[in-house]
Write a protein that holds these residues in place. Structure first.
Motif, mmCIF file in Angstrom:
data_model
loop_
_atom_site.group_PDB
_atom_site.id
_atom_site.type_symbol
_atom_site.label_atom_id
_atom_site.label_comp_id
_atom_site.label_asym_id
_atom_site.label_seq_id
_atom_site.Cartn_x
_atom_site.Cartn_y
_atom_site.Cartn_z
ATOM 1 N N VAL A 67 1.822 7.186 -1.159
ATOM 2 C CA VAL A 67 3.067 7.492 -1.850
ATOM 3 C C VAL A 67 3.814 8.533 -1.032
ATOM 4 C CG1 VAL A 67 4.133 8.334 -3.963
ATOM 5 C CG2 VAL A 67 2.012 7.011 -4.082
ATOM 6 N N GLY A 68 4.998 8.180 -0.550
ATOM 7 C CA GLY A 68 5.847 9.126 0.162
ATOM 8 C C GLY A 68 6.964 9.575 -0.757
ATOM 9 N N VAL A 69 7.147 10.867 -0.864
ATOM 10 C CA VAL A 69 8.166 11.425 -1.742
ATOM 11 C C VAL A 69 9.106 12.273 -0.904
ATOM 12 C CG1 VAL A 69 8.578 12.980 -3.687
ATOM 13 C CG2 VAL A 69 6.590 11.473 -3.713
ATOM 14 N N GLU B 97 4.398 22.335 -3.887
ATOM 15 C CA GLU B 97 3.148 23.037 -4.168
ATOM 16 C C GLU B 97 2.024 22.074 -4.533
ATOM 17 O OE1 GLU B 97 4.406 25.661 -7.266
ATOM 18 O OE2 GLU B 97 5.634 26.871 -5.904
ATOM 19 N N ARG B 98 2.376 20.893 -5.030
ATOM 20 C CA ARG B 98 1.360 19.967 -5.521
ATOM 21 C C ARG B 98 0.982 18.885 -4.509
ATOM 22 N NH1 ARG B 98 1.522 17.285 -11.515
ATOM 23 N NH2 ARG B 98 -0.264 15.945 -11.204
ATOM 24 N N ILE B 99 1.806 18.669 -3.511
ATOM 25 C CA ILE B 99 1.545 17.617 -2.527
ATOM 26 C C ILE B 99 0.811 18.234 -1.337
ATOM 27 C CG2 ILE B 99 2.599 15.940 -0.971
ATOM 28 C CD1 ILE B 99 4.873 15.691 -3.043
ATOM 29 N N PRO B 100 -0.433 17.788 -1.068
ATOM 30 C CA PRO B 100 -1.249 18.451 -0.052
ATOM 31 C C PRO B 100 -0.793 18.224 1.396
ATOM 32 C CG PRO B 100 -2.433 16.592 -0.998
ATOM 33 C CD PRO B 100 -1.155 16.739 -1.775
ATOM 34 N N LEU B 101 -0.344 17.041 1.730
ATOM 35 C CA LEU B 101 0.087 16.757 3.099
ATOM 36 C C LEU B 101 1.588 16.498 3.092
ATOM 37 C CD1 LEU B 101 -0.550 16.236 6.083
ATOM 38 C CD2 LEU B 101 -0.978 13.847 5.467
ATOM 39 N N GLN B 102 2.296 17.260 3.900
ATOM 40 C CA GLN B 102 3.757 17.152 3.920
ATOM 41 C C GLN B 102 4.253 16.961 5.347
ATOM 42 O OE1 GLN B 102 5.396 20.599 1.971
ATOM 43 N NE2 GLN B 102 4.022 20.387 0.222
ATOM 44 N N ILE B 103 5.302 16.181 5.455
ATOM 45 C CA ILE B 103 6.034 16.054 6.713
ATOM 46 C C ILE B 103 7.319 16.824 6.497
ATOM 47 C CG2 ILE B 103 7.177 14.512 8.331
ATOM 48 C CD1 ILE B 103 5.226 12.306 7.325
ATOM 49 N N GLU C 2 0.807 -1.209 0.000
ATOM 50 C CA GLU C 2 0.000 0.000 0.000
ATOM 51 C C GLU C 2 0.844 1.263 0.000
ATOM 52 O OE1 GLU C 2 -2.465 -0.494 3.393
ATOM 53 O OE2 GLU C 2 -3.608 -2.114 2.491
ATOM 54 N N SER C 3 2.135 1.139 0.278
ATOM 55 C CA SER C 3 2.984 2.325 0.393
ATOM 56 C C SER C 3 4.165 2.219 -0.548
ATOM 57 C CB SER C 3 3.512 2.472 1.822
ATOM 58 O OG SER C 3 2.448 2.592 2.719
ATOM 59 N N LEU C 4 4.532 3.367 -1.106
ATOM 60 C CA LEU C 4 5.699 3.463 -1.975
ATOM 61 C C LEU C 4 6.444 4.726 -1.576
ATOM 62 C CD1 LEU C 4 7.248 2.584 -4.590
ATOM 63 C CD2 LEU C 4 5.710 4.091 -5.843
ATOM 64 N N PHE C 5 7.734 4.600 -1.306
ATOM 65 C CA PHE C 5 8.551 5.754 -0.950
ATOM 66 C C PHE C 5 9.572 5.994 -2.048
ATOM 67 C CE2 PHE C 5 6.771 4.513 3.037
ATOM 68 C CZ PHE C 5 6.537 5.706 3.673
ATOM 69 N N ILE C 6 9.658 7.230 -2.477
ATOM 70 C CA ILE C 6 10.593 7.599 -3.529
ATOM 71 C C ILE C 6 11.503 8.681 -2.974
ATOM 72 C CG2 ILE C 6 10.842 8.523 -5.853
ATOM 73 C CD1 ILE C 6 8.011 7.454 -6.404
ATOM 74 N N ALA D 153 5.833 16.657 -14.521
ATOM 75 C CA ALA D 153 4.369 16.604 -14.534
ATOM 76 C C ALA D 153 3.882 15.177 -14.784
ATOM 77 C CB ALA D 153 3.814 17.553 -15.596
ATOM 78 N N LEU D 154 4.528 14.456 -15.712
ATOM 79 C CA LEU D 154 4.164 13.056 -15.969
ATOM 80 C C LEU D 154 4.358 12.198 -14.733
ATOM 81 C CD1 LEU D 154 5.643 12.343 -19.526
ATOM 82 C CD2 LEU D 154 3.249 12.246 -18.863
ATOM 83 N N ALA D 155 5.500 12.361 -14.066
ATOM 84 C CA ALA D 155 5.789 11.574 -12.865
ATOM 85 C C ALA D 155 4.778 11.879 -11.767
ATOM 86 C CB ALA D 155 7.207 11.854 -12.387
ATOM 87 N N MET D 156 4.464 13.147 -11.574
ATOM 88 C CA MET D 156 3.490 13.529 -10.545
ATOM 89 C C MET D 156 2.103 12.981 -10.870
ATOM 90 S SD MET D 156 4.940 15.029 -8.051
ATOM 91 C CE MET D 156 3.490 15.676 -7.240
ATOM 92 N N ASP D 157 1.710 13.003 -12.140
ATOM 93 C CA ASP D 157 0.419 12.435 -12.535
ATOM 94 C C ASP D 157 0.383 10.936 -12.238
ATOM 95 O OD1 ASP D 157 -0.466 14.913 -13.372
ATOM 96 O OD2 ASP D 157 -0.098 14.524 -15.512
ATOM 97 N N ALA D 158 1.489 10.250 -12.506
ATOM 98 C CA ALA D 158 1.557 8.813 -12.219
ATOM 99 C C ALA D 158 1.437 8.560 -10.720
ATOM 100 C CB ALA D 158 2.861 8.230 -12.751
ATOM 101 N N LEU D 159 2.101 9.372 -9.915
ATOM 102 C CA LEU D 159 2.020 9.215 -8.467
ATOM 103 C C LEU D 159 0.615 9.531 -7.961
ATOM 104 C CD1 LEU D 159 5.462 10.753 -7.440
ATOM 105 C CD2 LEU D 159 4.851 8.329 -7.681
ATOM 106 N N ASP D 160 -0.026 10.539 -8.552
ATOM 107 C CA ASP D 160 -1.419 10.848 -8.203
ATOM 108 C C ASP D 160 -2.326 9.662 -8.530
ATOM 109 O OD1 ASP D 160 -0.805 13.382 -7.277
ATOM 110 O OD2 ASP D 160 -1.373 14.396 -9.155
ATOM 111 N N GLY D 161 -2.056 9.003 -9.658
ATOM 112 C CA GLY D 161 -2.837 7.825 -10.036
ATOM 113 C C GLY D 161 -2.681 6.700 -9.033
ATOM 114 N N LEU D 162 -1.476 6.506 -8.538
ATOM 115 C CA LEU D 162 -1.253 5.484 -7.512
ATOM 116 C C LEU D 162 -2.022 5.823 -6.243
ATOM 117 C CD1 LEU D 162 2.566 4.809 -7.860
ATOM 118 C CD2 LEU D 162 0.707 3.252 -8.419
ATOM 119 N N GLN D 163 -1.981 7.086 -5.870
ATOM 120 C CA GLN D 163 -2.702 7.538 -4.679
ATOM 121 C C GLN D 163 -4.200 7.295 -4.860
ATOM 122 O OE1 GLN D 163 -0.700 10.114 -2.640
ATOM 123 N NE2 GLN D 163 -2.177 10.254 -0.992
ATOM 124 N N ALA D 164 -4.711 7.548 -6.060
ATOM 125 C CA ALA D 164 -6.132 7.341 -6.340
ATOM 126 C C ALA D 164 -6.511 5.861 -6.251
ATOM 127 C CB ALA D 164 -6.478 7.899 -7.723
#
Length: 168
Positions: A134-136, A145-151, A101-105, A118-129
């Motif tokens: 997905v931890g980046v 700016e595109r990742i809503p929850l950040q540590i 369930e988790s992927l860290f990059i 943009a392609l990579a972020m769209d792919a990661l968004d698809g995984l999240q969906a």
């Protein structure tokens, strides 16, 4: 007895090396099938196939009349996308037997041009969906700016750091 001699001739060796290579080649082919599904979503330009050596990987470049290239000839951004596709392919293979369930990059995003990012972020968004977390780990501002929850880990000096959650 002939049957056993034939089997031994095909896969047998005292140290199991011949059978191990057959199994590794089978698994690599399986991985490349999964990776190519993800790579097609990231960039339709490339496909992966086994070649160059018994367990090597070649990139087929669709924009260059399906030229077969070494993975070592890829740019930083291209290497990142192929590596991401391989990681996703490996996760797809494993997910048939266990839930991943988790992927860290960790990084690699800094080498991407804006379109590849943009392609990579769209792919990661698809995984999240799909329900995967997905931890980046990145310093790239466009990702922040595109990742809503950040540590956020911020150094405070003398080896100390502060960790806080930030919602964008």
């Amino acid at each position: 007895m002939q049957r056993w001699e034939r089997i031994n001739g095909l896969i047998g060796s005292a140290d199991g090396k011949r059978f191990r290579r057959i199994a590794q080649a089978y698994n690599l082919d399986h991985l490349l099938t999964h990776a190519n599904q993800h790579l097609r979503a990231l960039t339709p330009r490339y496909r992966l196939e086994r070649g160059g050596s018994e367990l090597g990987i070649l990139v087929i470049d669709g924009d260059m009349a399906d030229e077969r290239r070494s993975v070592h000839s890829l740019s930083g951004g291209e290497t990142f996308l192929v590596s991401l596709a391989l990681a996703l392919g490996l996760a797809s293979m494993a997910s048939h037997q266990l839930a991943i369930e988790s992927l860290f990059i960790d990084e690699g995003f800094g080498s991407l041009d804006p379109a590849s990012l943009a392609l990579a972020m769209d792919a990661l968004d698809g995984l999240q969906a799909q329900g995967r977390r997905v931890g980046v780990i990145s310093h790239v501002q466009e990702m922040h700016e595109r990742i809503p929850l950040q540590i956020r880990v911020e150094p405070k000096g003398n080896g100390a750091s502060e960790v806080r959650l930030q919602h964008n």
